[in-house]
Write an enzyme that holds these catalytic residues in place. Sequence first.
Site, PDB file in Angstrom:
ATOM      1  N   ASP A  18       0.828  -1.214   0.000  1.00  0.00           N
ATOM      2  CA  ASP A  18       0.000   0.000   0.000  1.00  0.00           C
ATOM      3  C   ASP A  18       0.864   1.266   0.000  1.00  0.00           C
ATOM      4  OD1 ASP A  18      -2.433   1.312  -0.007  1.00  0.00           O
ATOM      5  OD2 ASP A  18      -2.534   1.442   2.177  1.00  0.00           O
ATOM      6  N   HIS A  35       2.299   3.380  -9.068  1.00  0.00           N
ATOM      7  CA  HIS A  35       2.096   1.948  -9.341  1.00  0.00           C
ATOM      8  C   HIS A  35       3.287   1.380 -10.120  1.00  0.00           C
ATOM      9  CE1 HIS A  35      -1.796   2.314  -7.607  1.00  0.00           C
ATOM     10  NE2 HIS A  35      -2.338   2.992  -8.590  1.00  0.00           N
ATOM     11  N   LEU A 129      11.060 -20.220  -4.790  1.00  0.00           N
ATOM     12  CA  LEU A 129      10.057 -19.364  -4.138  1.00  0.00           C
ATOM     13  C   LEU A 129       8.708 -19.566  -4.810  1.00  0.00           C
ATOM     14  CD1 LEU A 129       9.572 -16.866  -2.134  1.00  0.00           C
ATOM     15  CD2 LEU A 129       9.785 -15.441  -4.177  1.00  0.00           C
TER      16      LEU A 129
HETATM   17  C1  IPE Z   1      -5.397  -2.697  -0.062  1.00  0.00           C
HETATM   18  O1  IPE Z   1      -5.096  -1.363  -0.231  1.00  0.00           O
HETATM   19  C2  IPE Z   1      -5.341  -3.406  -1.378  1.00  0.00           C
HETATM   20  C3  IPE Z   1      -4.026  -3.490  -1.993  1.00  0.00           C
HETATM   21  C4  IPE Z   1      -2.887  -3.086  -1.475  1.00  0.00           C
HETATM   22  C5  IPE Z   1      -4.007  -4.117  -3.278  1.00  0.00           C
HETATM   23  P1  IPE Z   1      -6.255  -0.256  -0.350  1.00  0.00           P
HETATM   24  O2  IPE Z   1      -5.561   1.037  -0.501  1.00  0.00           O
HETATM   25  O3  IPE Z   1      -7.231  -0.638  -1.398  1.00  0.00           O
HETATM   26  O4  IPE Z   1      -6.960  -0.392   1.067  1.00  0.00           O
HETATM   27  P2  IPE Z   1      -7.798   0.656   1.915  1.00  0.00           P
HETATM   28  O5  IPE Z   1      -8.838   1.227   1.001  1.00  0.00           O
HETATM   29  O6  IPE Z   1      -6.853   1.710   2.386  1.00  0.00           O
HETATM   30  O7  IPE Z   1      -8.354  -0.141   3.051  1.00  0.00           O
HETATM   31  C1  IPE Z   2      -1.675   0.176  -3.367  1.00  0.00           C
HETATM   32  O1  IPE Z   2      -1.450   1.538  -3.357  1.00  0.00           O
HETATM   33  C2  IPE Z   2      -1.933  -0.351  -4.756  1.00  0.00           C
HETATM   34  C3  IPE Z   2      -3.327  -0.726  -5.007  1.00  0.00           C
HETATM   35  C4  IPE Z   2      -4.269  -0.750  -4.114  1.00  0.00           C
HETATM   36  C5  IPE Z   2      -3.676  -1.098  -6.354  1.00  0.00           C
HETATM   37  P1  IPE Z   2      -2.636   2.581  -3.368  1.00  0.00           P
HETATM   38  O2  IPE Z   2      -3.023   2.867  -4.776  1.00  0.00           O
HETATM   39  O3  IPE Z   2      -3.750   2.119  -2.480  1.00  0.00           O
HETATM   40  O4  IPE Z   2      -1.915   3.840  -2.751  1.00  0.00           O
HETATM   41  P2  IPE Z   2      -2.514   4.851  -1.683  1.00  0.00           P
HETATM   42  O5  IPE Z   2      -2.945   4.051  -0.484  1.00  0.00           O
HETATM   43  O6  IPE Z   2      -3.658   5.556  -2.342  1.00  0.00           O
HETATM   44  O7  IPE Z   2      -1.380   5.754  -1.371  1.00  0.00           O
HETATM   45 MG    MG Z   3      -4.129   2.385  -0.487  1.00  0.00          MG
END
Ligand code: IPE
Ligand code: IPE
Ligand code: MG
Length: 236
Positions: A18, A35, A129
């Site tokens: 995240d 990303h 792995l």
């Molecule tokens: C969780 O992150 C999903 C992934 C890392 C793929 P999100 O950014 O979607 O989660 P919330 O919305 O903060 O709970």
């Molecule tokens: C995690 O990073 C990747 C996915 C959930 C696809 P985020 O896109 O949730 O990044 P933040 O949390 O908005 O910074």
């Molecule tokens: Mg996120």
Amino acid sequence: MRDYFTSQSSLHVGIIMDGNGRWATARGLPRLAGHEAGAEAVNRVVEAAPGCGVAVLTLFAFSSDNWSRPKKEVAALMRLFACYLERETARCVENGIRLEVIGRRDRLSRKLLAAIGKAERATAGGSALRLRIAVDYSARDAILAAARGLPQLSRESLEVRLGPPVDLLIRTGGEQRLSDFMLWECAYAELVFARRMWPDFDAADLASALQDFHCRERRFGAVPVPSVRREEAWLD
Ligand code: IPE
Ligand code: IPE
Ligand code: MG
């Protein structure tokens, strides 16, 4: 039954990757740049994992709830997954990494499904792995789907369908929640919440999380091993 106290050299580590969006926004970049940088962090961590005693690595790449993001971001993420698989398959084969994708498949594009199938087939012989990438994944849906197909419902039969228990769960990006990731498998996982945003995460951060993990005392509801011994000595 698995010996939870001694099987520490073949760990299952789960990572909620995240913070990509915030990483990009803080640099004045579009979220997609976060990303893309996140994909580089995946490579760093995958490369380091076998040397750190990790046998299974499950990465949360796209949750079933992430479909609710803007269409453009979702489309870009799907393109990025397909490109990642196409680009990295050869390296996985070279390094003995068996790649699997978990989650729903019925909502993925044909192009992505083809890339997944190709990567899974090409890497099937890998033994260094087991890399599981969760795409369109919801733990609650995975549990329901696994339970539905079982003639005999039991902890063991569900585990066979869902995958091995998680030893260490890491979430980057500063949030302290599971966001529907491996809820069953994390029953006794040790949790590490890192402030670092995923694109900045590297081998040293993985090693540091594992060091933290190795300092924890996992009891699984039992009493600590040394105190059992003390008690036995006392009873003698
Ligand atoms: C969780 O992150 C999903 C992934 C890392 C793929 P999100 O950014 O979607 O989660 P919330 O919305 O903060 O709970
Ligand atoms: C995690 O990073 C990747 C996915 C959930 C696809 P985020 O896109 O949730 O990044 P933040 O949390 O908005 O910074
Ligand atoms: Mg996120």
